[in-house]
Design a protein around this motif. Structure first.
Motif, PDB file in Angstrom:
ATOM      1  N   GLY A  81      48.423  49.986  43.816  1.00  0.00           N
ATOM      2  CA  GLY A  81      49.452  49.229  43.105  1.00  0.00           C
ATOM      3  C   GLY A  81      48.868  47.960  42.504  1.00  0.00           C
ATOM      4  N   THR A  82      49.540  47.445  41.474  1.00  0.00           N
ATOM      5  CA  THR A  82      49.075  46.240  40.783  1.00  0.00           C
ATOM      6  C   THR A  82      49.868  45.029  41.256  1.00  0.00           C
ATOM      7  N   PRO A  83      49.209  43.987  41.762  1.00  0.00           N
ATOM      8  CA  PRO A  83      49.925  42.775  42.185  1.00  0.00           C
ATOM      9  C   PRO A  83      50.700  42.161  41.023  1.00  0.00           C
ATOM     10  N   GLN A  84      51.928  41.765  41.307  1.00  0.00           N
ATOM     11  CA  GLN A  84      52.760  41.134  40.290  1.00  0.00           C
ATOM     12  C   GLN A  84      52.859  39.626  40.471  1.00  0.00           C
TER      13      GLN A  84
ATOM     14  N   ALA B 186      40.024  44.375  39.243  1.00  0.00           N
ATOM     15  CA  ALA B 186      39.987  45.598  40.053  1.00  0.00           C
ATOM     16  C   ALA B 186      39.788  46.779  39.122  1.00  0.00           C
TER      17      ALA B 186
ATOM     18  N   TYR C 274      41.526  51.897  41.619  1.00  0.00           N
ATOM     19  CA  TYR C 274      42.049  51.172  42.783  1.00  0.00           C
ATOM     20  C   TYR C 274      43.501  50.792  42.556  1.00  0.00           C
ATOM     21  N   LEU C 275      43.817  50.256  41.374  1.00  0.00           N
ATOM     22  CA  LEU C 275      45.197  49.826  41.095  1.00  0.00           C
ATOM     23  C   LEU C 275      46.142  51.023  41.078  1.00  0.00           C
TER      24      LEU C 275
ATOM     25  N   PRO D 205      40.689  50.456  37.537  1.00  0.00           N
ATOM     26  CA  PRO D 205      41.948  51.187  37.314  1.00  0.00           C
ATOM     27  C   PRO D 205      42.259  52.170  38.438  1.00  0.00           C
TER      28      PRO D 205
ATOM     29  N   ASP E 292      51.409  38.804  46.390  1.00  0.00           N
ATOM     30  CA  ASP E 292      51.132  40.231  46.560  1.00  0.00           C
ATOM     31  C   ASP E 292      49.673  40.491  46.933  1.00  0.00           C
TER      32      ASP E 292
ATOM     33  N   VAL F 157      43.554  41.262  36.801  1.00  0.00           N
ATOM     34  CA  VAL F 157      44.734  41.254  37.674  1.00  0.00           C
ATOM     35  C   VAL F 157      45.339  39.858  37.632  1.00  0.00           C
TER      36      VAL F 157
ATOM     37  N   LEU G  55      39.753  44.587  45.420  1.00  0.00           N
ATOM     38  CA  LEU G  55      40.110  43.619  44.389  1.00  0.00           C
ATOM     39  C   LEU G  55      39.354  42.318  44.684  1.00  0.00           C
TER      40      LEU G  55
ATOM     41  N   HIS H  71      46.514  43.442  49.681  1.00  0.00           N
ATOM     42  CA  HIS H  71      45.443  44.227  49.067  1.00  0.00           C
ATOM     43  C   HIS H  71      44.123  44.062  49.801  1.00  0.00           C
TER      44      HIS H  71
END
Length: 295
Positions: A177-180, A168, A172-173, A170, A184, A257, A237, A188
């Motif tokens: 948010g960034t999937p962990q 993805a 967009y994240l 930067p 998650d 990601v 993403l 998205h």
């Protein structure tokens, strides 16, 4: 009746002046040769040989048949010699089919050096993300990038593999948010590749047990370069092969990601219509492609 074999046998009989000596040369029985000549004479409606217990001579029709057959067999031999001589030469017309993005990013850059190495070769490169019938399309070789291939009568060579990851932009994240964890991902906006086997189900392997994530991409495109551009634009993403992701990641346009989780590794396969051996032009092309695929 195999006419070419019978012609060859008849000429050998005449040249050797004996059924027995010709049979020895050909590794068959004199009785078999006698039967073949008899069938040949019946099919022509005339006698070719006058035979007694002590001698054998050509009839007028037999002499004509011998002369004509000798010319035919010499012509066939000359054709075969020319084909054998040319079989190892890299020339002619090479027709290649490959996926669009792979062809543009991997094959096209290697073509100038390949063409300089083989100036007598003509090349047609057809790029299409659909799986085409290579025999019907008249292709000498077809490149497929897939986790696996179905059973096929074609000759298949695995010439490499590629990594496949989730990426993805930067921007967009920063916004979404960034999937962990893999779960998650369901929260998205996914950009999907219409022709991918994992369009709606991503099978991920990483720390712990494998995970299958069911997704419903709101945006689906049929070209992976268009997908890459949408990801760079921050539209969501998605997954990309390494030959499309390495450049944007190095430039900072995309970010991996869930880097500890991987999708199935697609193989890069070359399909050829012949199982008896590849022509020199195909072998030369695949050698250059293998070098292009090396890190």
């Amino acid at each position: 009746m195999d006419k070419l074999s019978v012609m060859h046998a008849f000429r050998r009989i005449v040249d050797r002046g004996s059924f027995a000596r010709a049979a020895e040369d050909l590794g068959v029985s004199p009785a078999l040769l006698s039967r073949e000549v008899r069938l040949l004479e019946e099919s022509l409606g005339t006698s070719l040989l006058s035979r007694t217990t002590r001698s054998m001579a050509l009839t007028e029709a037999g002499q004509q048949y011998y002369d004509e057959v000798s010319g035919i067999l010499e012509a066939v031999g000359a054709v075969e010699a020319r084909i054998r001589e040319g079989a190892g030469a890299v020339r002619g017309h090479l027709k290649v089919n490959a996926p669009s993005s792979f062809g543009q990013v991997v094959i096209a850059p290697m073509l100038p050096a390949f063409l300089r190495a083989y100036p007598d070769l003509r090349v047609s490169l057809s790029l299409d993300d659909r799986v085409l019938d290579m025999v019907e399309g008249g292709f000498d070789v077809s490149i497929r990038v897939r986790p696996s291939l179905p059973d096929t009568a074609l000759r298949v060579r695995r010439i490499g593999a590629m990594r496949q990851g989730i990426f993805a932009a930067p921007a967009y994240l920063a916004r979404a948010g960034t999937p962990q964890t893999p779960k998650d991902l369901t929260a998205h906006r996914i950009i999907g590749f219409l022709l991918a086997e994992h369009l709606t189900t991503w099978a991920l392997e990483g720390p712990g047990a494998p995970v299958r994530i069911e997704l419903d991409p709101p945006v689906r495109v049929g070209n992976s370069m268009a997908l890459r551009d949408l990801l760079i634009a921050g539209e969501g993403l998605g997954t990309l092969p390494d030959f499309l992701s390495d450049g944007p990641v190095a430039a900072g346009d995309l970010v991996p990601v869930l880097p500890d989780w991987t999708l199935p590794v697609p193989g890069i396969y070359a399909l050829s219509a012949s199982r008896l051996g590849m022509e020199a032009k195909v072998t030369a092309f695949l050698d250059h492609l293998r070098r292009a695929l090396r890190p």
